[in-house]
Design a protein around this motif. Structure first.
Motif, mmCIF file in Angstrom:
data_model
loop_
_atom_site.group_PDB
_atom_site.id
_atom_site.type_symbol
_atom_site.label_atom_id
_atom_site.label_comp_id
_atom_site.label_asym_id
_atom_site.label_seq_id
_atom_site.Cartn_x
_atom_site.Cartn_y
_atom_site.Cartn_z
ATOM 1 N N PHE A 1 17.518 -44.692 -17.056
ATOM 2 C CA PHE A 1 17.350 -45.110 -15.671
ATOM 3 C C PHE A 1 16.006 -44.566 -15.192
ATOM 4 O O PHE A 1 15.757 -43.367 -15.292
ATOM 5 C CB PHE A 1 18.467 -44.531 -14.795
ATOM 6 N N ARG A 2 15.160 -45.432 -14.678
ATOM 7 C CA ARG A 2 13.840 -45.011 -14.213
ATOM 8 C C ARG A 2 13.440 -45.925 -13.056
ATOM 9 O O ARG A 2 13.639 -47.130 -13.119
ATOM 10 C CB ARG A 2 12.816 -45.108 -15.341
ATOM 11 N N LYS A 3 12.871 -45.331 -12.023
ATOM 12 C CA LYS A 3 12.436 -46.126 -10.881
ATOM 13 C C LYS A 3 10.916 -46.234 -10.890
ATOM 14 O O LYS A 3 10.216 -45.234 -11.028
ATOM 15 C CB LYS A 3 12.919 -45.488 -9.580
ATOM 16 N N ARG A 4 10.453 -47.454 -10.769
ATOM 17 C CA ARG A 4 9.005 -47.715 -10.659
ATOM 18 C C ARG A 4 8.798 -48.517 -9.400
ATOM 19 O O ARG A 4 9.320 -49.631 -9.277
ATOM 20 C CB ARG A 4 8.504 -48.480 -11.875
ATOM 21 N N GLY A 5 8.054 -47.952 -8.455
ATOM 22 C CA GLY A 5 7.896 -48.617 -7.165
ATOM 23 C C GLY A 5 9.249 -48.652 -6.472
ATOM 24 O O GLY A 5 9.925 -47.645 -6.358
ATOM 25 N N ASN A 6 9.645 -49.834 -6.034
ATOM 26 C CA ASN A 6 10.935 -49.983 -5.369
ATOM 27 C C ASN A 6 12.008 -50.545 -6.286
ATOM 28 O O ASN A 6 13.072 -50.940 -5.821
ATOM 29 C CB ASN A 6 10.792 -50.890 -4.138
ATOM 30 N N LYS A 7 11.741 -50.629 -7.588
ATOM 31 C CA LYS A 7 12.689 -51.227 -8.516
ATOM 32 C C LYS A 7 13.244 -50.200 -9.485
ATOM 33 O O LYS A 7 12.507 -49.400 -10.058
ATOM 34 C CB LYS A 7 12.032 -52.352 -9.313
ATOM 35 N N LEU A 8 14.562 -50.260 -9.678
ATOM 36 C CA LEU A 8 15.223 -49.422 -10.661
ATOM 37 C C LEU A 8 15.298 -50.188 -11.972
ATOM 38 O O LEU A 8 15.797 -51.308 -12.013
ATOM 39 C CB LEU A 8 16.636 -49.053 -10.197
ATOM 40 N N HIS A 9 14.783 -49.593 -13.023
ATOM 41 C CA HIS A 9 14.814 -50.202 -14.351
ATOM 42 C C HIS A 9 15.845 -49.469 -15.200
ATOM 43 O O HIS A 9 15.820 -48.248 -15.296
ATOM 44 C CB HIS A 9 13.444 -50.116 -15.024
ATOM 45 N N ILE A 10 16.749 -50.212 -15.806
ATOM 46 C CA ILE A 10 17.745 -49.652 -16.710
ATOM 47 C C ILE A 10 17.532 -50.305 -18.066
ATOM 48 O O ILE A 10 17.653 -51.522 -18.201
ATOM 49 C CB ILE A 10 19.176 -49.912 -16.205
#
Length: 104
Positions: free
Chosen positions: A83-92
């Motif tokens: 789980f990682r957040k870049r900007g306003n988006k959470l990437h899984i």
């Protein structure tokens, strides 16, 4: 199965421990869980003590080797997913360890 049932109520204990309007998230699968919060201070001052107290009553303890505090932009792995957040988006995404385990 017992550890699974022993954690029933942990989310409520955490929510009750933090001040109102503190943004926290709780995820759990069986005996594994994660908690996210708006700040490190909330985790250190409220969430960790609530978890330690909740677990101690049940004869359990928080695993120091499996527990860590990290910023969401640096990410964390839970159940083979990163789980990682870049900007306003959470990437899984699948974790590197999980992918390597499948390729062997």
């Amino acid at each position: 199965m017992l550890a699974n049932m022993a954690l029933d109520g942990l989310e409520k204990a955490i929510v009750d421990a933090v001040p109102r309007r503190s943004r926290i998230n709780f995820g759990r699968y069986a005996d594994d869980f994660f908690v996210t919060a708006k700040s490190r201070m909330i985790i250190e001052r409220y969430i960790i003590p609530a978890c330690v107290k909740f677990l101690a009553v049940r004869g359990l303890e928080l695993s120091e080797e499996k527990s860590k505090i990290t910023h969401i932009k640096d990410g964390f792995t839970f159940l083979g997913q990163t789980f990682r957040k870049r900007g306003n988006k959470l990437h899984i995404t699948p974790s590197k360890e999980g992918v390597l385990a499948l390729s062997c």
